[in-house]
Design an enzyme around this catalytic site. Structure first.
Site, PDB file in Angstrom:
ATOM      1  N   TYR A 109      15.713  -7.716   5.447  1.00 19.06           N
ATOM      2  CA  TYR A 109      16.043  -8.608   4.595  1.00 19.06           C
ATOM      3  C   TYR A 109      16.773  -8.228   3.459  1.00 19.06           C
ATOM      4  O   TYR A 109      16.315  -7.036   2.536  1.00 19.06           O
ATOM      5  CB  TYR A 109      15.068  -9.887   4.327  1.00 19.06           C
ATOM      6  CG  TYR A 109      14.672 -11.165   5.194  1.00 19.06           C
ATOM      7  CD1 TYR A 109      14.825 -11.733   5.398  1.00 19.06           C
ATOM      8  CD2 TYR A 109      13.248 -10.352   6.115  1.00 19.06           C
ATOM      9  CE1 TYR A 109      14.600 -11.973   6.344  1.00 19.06           C
ATOM     10  CE2 TYR A 109      12.888 -11.227   6.665  1.00 19.06           C
ATOM     11  CZ  TYR A 109      13.535 -11.926   7.254  1.00 19.06           C
ATOM     12  OH  TYR A 109      12.546 -12.744   8.466  1.00 19.06           O
ATOM     13  N   ARG A 128     -15.023  -7.622 -20.859  1.00 18.44           N
ATOM     14  CA  ARG A 128     -14.697  -7.891 -19.763  1.00 18.44           C
ATOM     15  C   ARG A 128     -16.458  -8.539 -19.322  1.00 18.44           C
ATOM     16  O   ARG A 128     -16.626  -9.801 -19.992  1.00 18.44           O
ATOM     17  CB  ARG A 128     -14.273  -7.319 -18.184  1.00 18.44           C
ATOM     18  CG  ARG A 128     -14.482  -8.580 -17.408  1.00 18.44           C
ATOM     19  CD  ARG A 128     -13.948  -7.961 -15.922  1.00 18.44           C
ATOM     20  NE  ARG A 128     -14.947  -7.023 -15.278  1.00 18.44           N
ATOM     21  CZ  ARG A 128     -15.380  -6.026 -14.573  1.00 18.44           C
ATOM     22  NH1 ARG A 128     -13.888  -6.625 -13.697  1.00 18.44           N
ATOM     23  NH2 ARG A 128     -16.085  -5.678 -13.976  1.00 18.44           N
ATOM     24  N   MET A 150       7.239  -9.406   6.766  1.00 18.57           N
ATOM     25  CA  MET A 150       5.917 -10.675   7.575  1.00 18.57           C
ATOM     26  C   MET A 150       4.961  -9.416   8.191  1.00 18.57           C
ATOM     27  O   MET A 150       4.420  -9.343   7.886  1.00 18.57           O
ATOM     28  CB  MET A 150       5.340 -11.463   7.612  1.00 18.57           C
ATOM     29  CG  MET A 150       4.584 -12.537   7.627  1.00 18.57           C
ATOM     30  SD  MET A 150       4.931 -13.939   8.102  1.00 18.57           S
ATOM     31  CE  MET A 150       5.880 -14.230   6.931  1.00 18.57           C
ATOM     32  N   LYS A 201     -18.261  -5.357  -2.662  1.00 22.12           N
ATOM     33  CA  LYS A 201     -17.505  -6.658  -2.539  1.00 22.12           C
ATOM     34  C   LYS A 201     -16.315  -6.383  -2.259  1.00 22.12           C
ATOM     35  O   LYS A 201     -15.955  -5.320  -1.888  1.00 22.12           O
ATOM     36  CB  LYS A 201     -17.747  -6.573  -4.190  1.00 22.12           C
ATOM     37  CG  LYS A 201     -17.183  -6.228  -4.848  1.00 22.12           C
ATOM     38  CD  LYS A 201     -17.541  -6.040  -6.513  1.00 22.12           C
ATOM     39  CE  LYS A 201     -16.440  -5.167  -7.036  1.00 22.12           C
ATOM     40  NZ  LYS A 201     -16.077  -5.482  -7.807  1.00 22.12           N
TER      41      LYS A 201
HETATM   42  C1  LIG Z   1     -19.332  -3.921 -12.490  1.00 18.38           C
HETATM   43  C2  LIG Z   1     -18.861  -2.489 -11.797  1.00 18.38           C
HETATM   44  N1  LIG Z   1     -19.445  -1.726 -10.798  1.00 18.38           N
HETATM   45  C3  LIG Z   1     -19.114  -0.417  -9.971  1.00 18.38           C
HETATM   46  C4  LIG Z   1     -17.866  -1.444  -9.683  1.00 18.38           C
HETATM   47  C5  LIG Z   1     -17.046   0.155  -8.425  1.00 18.38           C
HETATM   48  O1  LIG Z   1     -15.851   0.495  -9.081  1.00 18.38           O
HETATM   49  P1  LIG Z   1     -15.071   1.707  -8.890  1.00 18.38           P
HETATM   50  O2  LIG Z   1     -14.587   1.096  -7.321  1.00 18.38           O
HETATM   51  O3  LIG Z   1     -13.911   2.215  -8.971  1.00 18.38           O
HETATM   52  O4  LIG Z   1     -16.342   3.315  -7.832  1.00 18.38           O
HETATM   53  C6  LIG Z   1     -17.137  -2.579  -9.634  1.00 18.38           C
HETATM   54  C7  LIG Z   1     -16.121  -2.080  -9.257  1.00 18.38           C
HETATM   55  O5  LIG Z   1     -14.862  -3.495  -9.234  1.00 18.38           O
HETATM   56  C8  LIG Z   1     -17.831  -3.426 -10.306  1.00 18.38           C
HETATM   57  O6  LIG Z   1     -16.581  -4.411 -11.321  1.00 18.38           O
END
Ligand SMILES: Cc1ncc(COP(=O)(O)O)c(C=O)c1O
Length: 362
Positions: free
Chosen positions: A256, A131, A304, A35
Site C-alpha cells: 500500500y 494521575r 491488515m 490487567k
Molecule cells: C498502579 C500501578 N502499579 C503497577 C503497575 C505496573 O507497572 P509496570 O508494568 O511498569 O511494572 C501499573 C501499570 O500501569 C500501575 O498502574
C-alpha cells in the site's frame, strides 16, 4: 495448514521472571499486574500460572476480577483503580477484592455502604505523578476516614505510583520518594510504591509489596538496560510463517502506498501477520524480523493481514518457513525502536485472532 499467526507463551519464562523480581525484592510480597488481559498474554491463563506464587493479582476493573473468580482463582485480587460505583463495594467485600481508594466519591460510598464483612483497603496517594490518588493536602484526611471506618480491615495499606521510574535520574523520582516517605511516617499498615522499573532502580523503597507488570512478561522496564542484562526472558514469542516468496525487480514498489521501491532485484517474503493481529502498522522499513532465524528487514507498509520482508539474504527461503516478529531471539524492545510504540502498546495490542499457545498446561 491453517493461518499460522501464533503467540507462543512460556510458562517457564513467566515464573523465571517472577523469581528474578523476587530476588531483587526479597523482603516484599508481590501483586502481579495482570490487567489489560495480562498485558496481552491472557488474563486468566496468566493468573492461573502465577496464583500459587504471588500475594495478589492487580486488575483495573471488577469485571476483570470476577472473570478470575469464575476460573477459580482464590487469592486476593487488587482493584488498582478501586470501585467505579457504590454497589461494587458489596461485590468486592464478598469476593475478597482489595480496593484502592483514590477519590473523594469513593469515600462517600463507603460511608453509607452496608457490607456483610469487612473490606481490605489501600489508600492511594498522589506523591507527584499527577494521575490517580489523593493529593498530599487531602491524603491525611482520607487516611483518617478510612482508618476509622468499622467496615474496613485495619490497618489500611498505603500505595503510590512513580511517574518516571524508567528514568532513574528524573528529578520527579526523588520528589515522589520524599513525599511518600514523609506521608507514611508513623502510619502502620503495609506500603507499596514500586512498579517494574522502580523495583530495579529504587531498592531502598520496595516496602512490603511490589507491583511488577512489564518485567514479569520478560521486557526490560528501563530503556537503557536490556532484559537480558536484568536476567529477564520474554514470555511471548509472536510468530508466523512465510506464506509466499516472490522475486521482485529493481524499481518495483511493494504494498500500500508504494512506500518501498526496490533498490535492486530482490527476493521478498510475504508473512501471515498484520496490524489486524496487533503488529504495529507504524513499523518502518528496516524493522527486524527473523526468517528462519535470520534477521531480515521489513519492507513496505504493514497491511491488515500481511507484511512484506526482504529475504534476499536468506538462503533458499520457502513457503512455511518460520518467522518471528518478537520474542525469542528478537527482543520486543528492539522492534519497538522502529515502530513509534513501546512494548506496553505492542503487547496489549495483540488480537484474539492470533492463536495463543502456552507451554506447560496447568
Ligand atoms: C498502579 C500501578 N502499579 C503497577 C503497575 C505496573 O507497572 P509496570 O508494568 O511498569 O511494572 C501499573 C501499570 O500501569 C500501575 O498502574
Amino acid at each position: 495448514m491453517s493461518r499460522a499467526a501464533l503467540a507462543i507463551l512460556s510458562t517457564e519464562n513467566l515464573l523465571h521472571n517472577l523469581d528474578v523480581i523476587k530476588n531483587h525484592a526479597p523482603n516484599s510480597a508481590v501483586i502481579a499486574m495482570i490487567k489489560a488481559n495480562g498485558y496481552g498474554h491472557g488474563l486468566r491463563s496468566t493468573a492461573m500460572r502465577l496464583e500459587k506464587y504471588v500475594y495478589s493479582l492487580g486488575v483495573a476493573s471488577i469485571d476483570e476480577a470476577l472473570a478470575l473468580r469464575k476460573v477459580n482463582i482464590k487469592i486476593p485480587i487488587t482493584l488498582m483503580e478501586g470501585v467505579f460505583e457504590p454497589n461494587e463495594l458489596l461485590v468486592a467485600a464478598c469476593e475478597n477484592f482489595h480496593v484502592v481508594f483514590h477519590e473523594q466519591s469513593q469515600l462517600e460510598w463507603i460511608k453509607t455502604a452496608s457490607l456483610p464483612c469487612p473490606l481490605t483497603a489501600w489508600l492511594k496517594v498522589d506523591t507527584g505523578m499527577g494521575r490517580l490518588g489523593f493529593t498530599l493536602d487531602r491524603a491525611q484526611d482520607a487516611y483518617t476516614q478510612l482508618a476509622a471506618h468499622p467496615l474496613i480491615n485495619q490497618p489500611i495499606g498505603i500505595m503510590s505510583h512513580f511517574g518516571c521510574s524508567d528514568e532513574i535520574d528524573h528529578p520527579l523520582n526523588q520528589t515522589q520518594i520524599n513525599n511518600f516517605t514523609h506521608f507514611i511516617q508513623g502510619k502502620s499498615g503495609i506500603k507499596s510504591f514500586c512498579n517494574s522499573a522502580a523495583i530495579f532502580s529504587f531498592k531502598d523503597h520496595q516496602y512490603d509489596v511490589v507491583r511488577p507488570g512489564l518485567a514479569l512478561y520478560g521486557v526490560s522496564p528501563i530503556p537503557t538496560i536490556s532484559a537480558a542484562q536484568l536476567g529477564l526472558k520474554p514470555v511471548m514469542t509472536l510468530q508466523t510463517r512465510l506464506m509466499a516468496v516472490r522475486d521482485v525487480s529493481k524499481g518495483s514498489s511493494l504494498g500500500y502506498g508504494a512506500r518501498f521501491i526496490c533498490p535492486n532485484d530482490m527476493r521478498v517474503g510475504v508473512i501471515a501477520m498484520g496490524y489486524g493481529d496487533g503488529y504495529p502498522r507504524t513499523a518502518r522499513d528496516g524493522t527486524p524480523i527473523l526468517v528462519n532465524g535470520i534477521r531480515c528487514p521489513l519492507v513496505g507498509r504493514v497491511s491488515m493481514d500481511m507484511i512484506t520482508v526482504d529475504v534476499t539474504s536468506c538462503p533458499n527461503p520457502q513457503v512455511n518457513d518460520p518467522v518471528v516478529l518478537w520474542g525469542n531471539g528478537l527482543p520486543i524492545e528492539e522492534v519497538s525502536q522502529y515502530t513509534e510504540q513501546c512494548p506496553y502498546d505492542m503487547l496489549t495490542a495483540v488480537q484474539s485472532r492470533v492463536k495463543f499457545h502456552w507451554t506447560l498446561a496447568i
